[in-house]
Motif scaffolding. Sequence first.
Motif, PDB file in Angstrom:
ATOM      1  N   LEU A 136     111.573  97.599  73.046  1.00 32.73           N
ATOM      2  CA  LEU A 136     110.623  96.767  73.799  1.00 32.73           C
ATOM      3  C   LEU A 136     110.070  95.615  72.951  1.00 32.73           C
ATOM      4  CD1 LEU A 136     108.936  96.321  76.369  1.00 32.73           C
ATOM      5  CD2 LEU A 136     107.299  97.997  75.480  1.00 32.73           C
ATOM      6  N   LEU A 173     105.295  96.045  82.425  1.00 31.61           N
ATOM      7  CA  LEU A 173     106.504  96.875  82.387  1.00 31.61           C
ATOM      8  C   LEU A 173     106.791  97.409  83.786  1.00 31.61           C
ATOM      9  CD1 LEU A 173     105.999  98.938  79.103  1.00 31.61           C
ATOM     10  CD2 LEU A 173     106.823  96.594  79.406  1.00 31.61           C
ATOM     11  N   ASP A 220     106.025 101.045  85.379  1.00 28.32           N
ATOM     12  CA  ASP A 220     104.661 101.383  85.784  1.00 28.32           C
ATOM     13  C   ASP A 220     104.267 100.516  86.969  1.00 28.32           C
ATOM     14  OD1 ASP A 220     103.754 103.247  83.545  1.00 28.32           O
ATOM     15  OD2 ASP A 220     104.498 101.531  82.423  1.00 28.32           O
ATOM     16  N   TYR A 223     104.097 108.178  75.314  1.00 27.77           N
ATOM     17  CA  TYR A 223     103.426 106.874  75.411  1.00 27.77           C
ATOM     18  C   TYR A 223     103.016 106.321  74.051  1.00 27.77           C
ATOM     19  CZ  TYR A 223     102.976 108.421  80.224  1.00 27.77           C
ATOM     20  OH  TYR A 223     103.245 108.873  81.485  1.00 27.77           O
ATOM     21  N   GLY A 224     102.523 105.077  74.089  1.00 28.28           N
ATOM     22  CA  GLY A 224     101.817 104.517  72.957  1.00 28.28           C
ATOM     23  C   GLY A 224     100.397 105.056  73.008  1.00 28.28           C
ATOM     24  N   GLU A 247     103.250 104.950  68.491  1.00 27.66           N
ATOM     25  CA  GLU A 247     104.201 105.096  69.596  1.00 27.66           C
ATOM     26  C   GLU A 247     104.728 106.533  69.645  1.00 27.66           C
ATOM     27  OE1 GLU A 247     104.882 103.133  72.007  1.00 27.66           O
ATOM     28  OE2 GLU A 247     106.744 103.921  72.826  1.00 27.66           O
ATOM     29  N   LYS A 248     104.568 107.150  70.805  1.00 26.54           N
ATOM     30  CA  LYS A 248     105.079 108.495  71.083  1.00 26.54           C
ATOM     31  C   LYS A 248     104.751 109.525  69.986  1.00 26.54           C
ATOM     32  CE  LYS A 248     108.667 106.838  74.212  1.00 26.54           C
ATOM     33  NZ  LYS A 248     108.377 105.418  74.254  1.00 26.54           N
ATOM     34  N   VAL A 295      98.717 103.735  76.444  1.00 32.54           N
ATOM     35  CA  VAL A 295      98.971 102.367  76.903  1.00 32.54           C
ATOM     36  C   VAL A 295      99.982 102.467  78.053  1.00 32.54           C
ATOM     37  CG1 VAL A 295      99.726 100.066  76.222  1.00 32.54           C
ATOM     38  CG2 VAL A 295      98.684 101.582  74.516  1.00 32.54           C
ATOM     39  N   LEU A 296      99.609 101.911  79.210  1.00 36.94           N
ATOM     40  CA  LEU A 296     100.424 102.136  80.405  1.00 36.94           C
ATOM     41  C   LEU A 296     101.009 100.856  80.997  1.00 36.94           C
ATOM     42  CD1 LEU A 296      98.302 104.932  82.140  1.00 36.94           C
ATOM     43  CD2 LEU A 296     100.366 105.178  80.771  1.00 36.94           C
ATOM     44  N   GLY A 297     101.790 100.171  80.202  1.00 32.81           N
ATOM     45  CA  GLY A 297     102.641  99.119  80.773  1.00 32.81           C
ATOM     46  C   GLY A 297     101.979  97.824  81.194  1.00 32.81           C
ATOM     47  N   TYR A 315      99.656  94.535  79.485  1.00 36.25           N
ATOM     48  CA  TYR A 315      99.131  93.977  78.236  1.00 36.25           C
ATOM     49  C   TYR A 315      98.757  92.500  78.449  1.00 36.25           C
ATOM     50  CZ  TYR A 315     102.500  97.553  76.459  1.00 36.25           C
ATOM     51  OH  TYR A 315     103.248  98.691  76.224  1.00 36.25           O
ATOM     52  N   GLN A 366     109.422  98.557  68.181  1.00 32.74           N
ATOM     53  CA  GLN A 366     108.422  98.947  69.168  1.00 32.74           C
ATOM     54  C   GLN A 366     107.305  97.905  69.271  1.00 32.74           C
ATOM     55  OE1 GLN A 366     108.730 101.330  71.238  1.00 32.74           O
ATOM     56  NE2 GLN A 366     110.268 102.690  70.326  1.00 32.74           N
ATOM     57  N   THR A 416     104.442  98.611  70.385  1.00 39.27           N
ATOM     58  CA  THR A 416     103.250  99.341  69.919  1.00 39.27           C
ATOM     59  C   THR A 416     103.056  99.172  68.414  1.00 39.27           C
ATOM     60  OG1 THR A 416     103.631 100.959  71.661  1.00 39.27           O
ATOM     61  CG2 THR A 416     102.180 101.644  69.874  1.00 39.27           C
ATOM     62  N   ARG A 438      98.212 104.833  89.010  1.00 42.26           N
ATOM     63  CA  ARG A 438      99.449 104.380  88.371  1.00 42.26           C
ATOM     64  C   ARG A 438     100.560 105.401  88.607  1.00 42.26           C
ATOM     65  NH1 ARG A 438     101.836 107.251  83.794  1.00 42.26           N
ATOM     66  NH2 ARG A 438     103.436 105.847  83.061  1.00 42.26           N
TER      67      ARG A 438
HETATM   68  C1  G1P Z   1     106.877 102.027  76.832  1.00 46.14           C
HETATM   69  C2  G1P Z   1     106.004 101.697  75.609  1.00 46.14           C
HETATM   70  C3  G1P Z   1     104.882 102.727  75.482  1.00 46.14           C
HETATM   71  C4  G1P Z   1     104.075 102.769  76.770  1.00 46.14           C
HETATM   72  C5  G1P Z   1     104.999 103.064  77.955  1.00 46.14           C
HETATM   73  C6  G1P Z   1     104.204 102.921  79.228  1.00 46.14           C
HETATM   74  O1  G1P Z   1     107.557 103.210  76.571  1.00 46.14           O
HETATM   75  O2  G1P Z   1     106.812 101.691  74.454  1.00 46.14           O
HETATM   76  O3  G1P Z   1     104.037 102.368  74.417  1.00 46.14           O
HETATM   77  O4  G1P Z   1     103.066 103.742  76.661  1.00 46.14           O
HETATM   78  O5  G1P Z   1     106.096 102.139  78.007  1.00 46.14           O
HETATM   79  O6  G1P Z   1     104.853 103.398  80.324  1.00 46.14           O
HETATM   80  P1  G1P Z   1     108.871 103.676  77.407  1.00 46.14           P
HETATM   81  O7  G1P Z   1     108.326 104.303  78.678  1.00 46.14           O
HETATM   82  O8  G1P Z   1     109.671 102.450  77.678  1.00 46.14           O
HETATM   83  O9  G1P Z   1     109.563 104.671  76.546  1.00 46.14           O
END
Ligand code: G1P
Length: 289
Positions: free
Chosen positions: A109, A129, A132, A169-170, A189-190, A202-204, A206, A228, A230, A251
């Motif tokens: 990302l 993103l 979401d 998630y982040g 991150e994760k 963090v949900l997509g 920013y 990343q 994040t 969401r």
């Molecule tokens: C991405 C981001 C993550 C965020 C998430 C939200 O992860 O890297 O920080 O919390 O989207 O949905 P992914 O879902 O692409 O693994």
Amino acid sequence: MRVKKAVIPAAGMGTRFLPATKAQPKEMLPIIDVPTIQHVVEEAVNAGITEILIITGRGKRAIEDHFDKSVELEILLEQKGKSNELADMQRISNLADIFYVRQKEALGLGHAVACARNFVGSEPFAVLLGDDIVHAEVPVIGQLIDIYKRKGGSVLGCQRVGFENIQKYGAVDAEDYSEPIVRVRSLVEKPKSAEAKSDLAVLGRYVISPEIFNVLAITTPGAGGEIQLTDALNLLARQQPVWAYSFAGRRYDVGDRIGFIEATIEYALRREDLAPQLKAYLKSLTFCE
Ligand code: G1P
């Protein structure tokens, strides 16, 4: 500075949704009859965004076609007197100035967002993103833009997800979690559930300061071997304020099968043309009890 540009990363392969995403972009999977990426573009437009860059990749041309004018379809709808459908098709192709750039390799990302550097220039910008989708009275990205106007820096759209889910998630580390807007100390991150500092994810959504591009240029691969976003935001938070904002809205993770089904049912239940029949049908499913 006004936030008028948005970046929508849409280069992912959609491996969580195979086989549906084998030969079509995951962003084109519809919630009822509206592709998920249209929901995201409309959220941005409803928040005052006028220029959108979609980061695509191989196999994603249907996205461009969707936001393009479809001359044959418009002629057909006109001939058949389907004026509502015609107006809707014309509206979709005029939503915003949409630009496209390809991310040539799936390097994460952070790498995808770095592809937006020339488009963004030196302005704060929004990132949305497509996995979401958020149902909210005020578009979530608009809520973040309002916070940005008050506080500056960068703003991350967050909600609590429970420690059992935070590894997807982040995760935010802040001094205090009692307020809806908190200053981010660091981000991971994760993280493993046991190691996460909080379950604020963090949900997509920013709003990011353009300095992120200098940081992304020196961000090394992190979780999953990917660059990343994040990790770059974590570095940025050491240089300037990054705010975690707990947004208002429901969401859905539409990249996940259950999240997708929940979104489909709940969006249908909000639609006058579908709700009565769907409610009657759901009530008839007594074997579910
Ligand atoms: C991405 C981001 C993550 C965020 C998430 C939200 O992860 O890297 O920080 O919390 O989207 O949905 P992914 O879902 O692409 O693994």
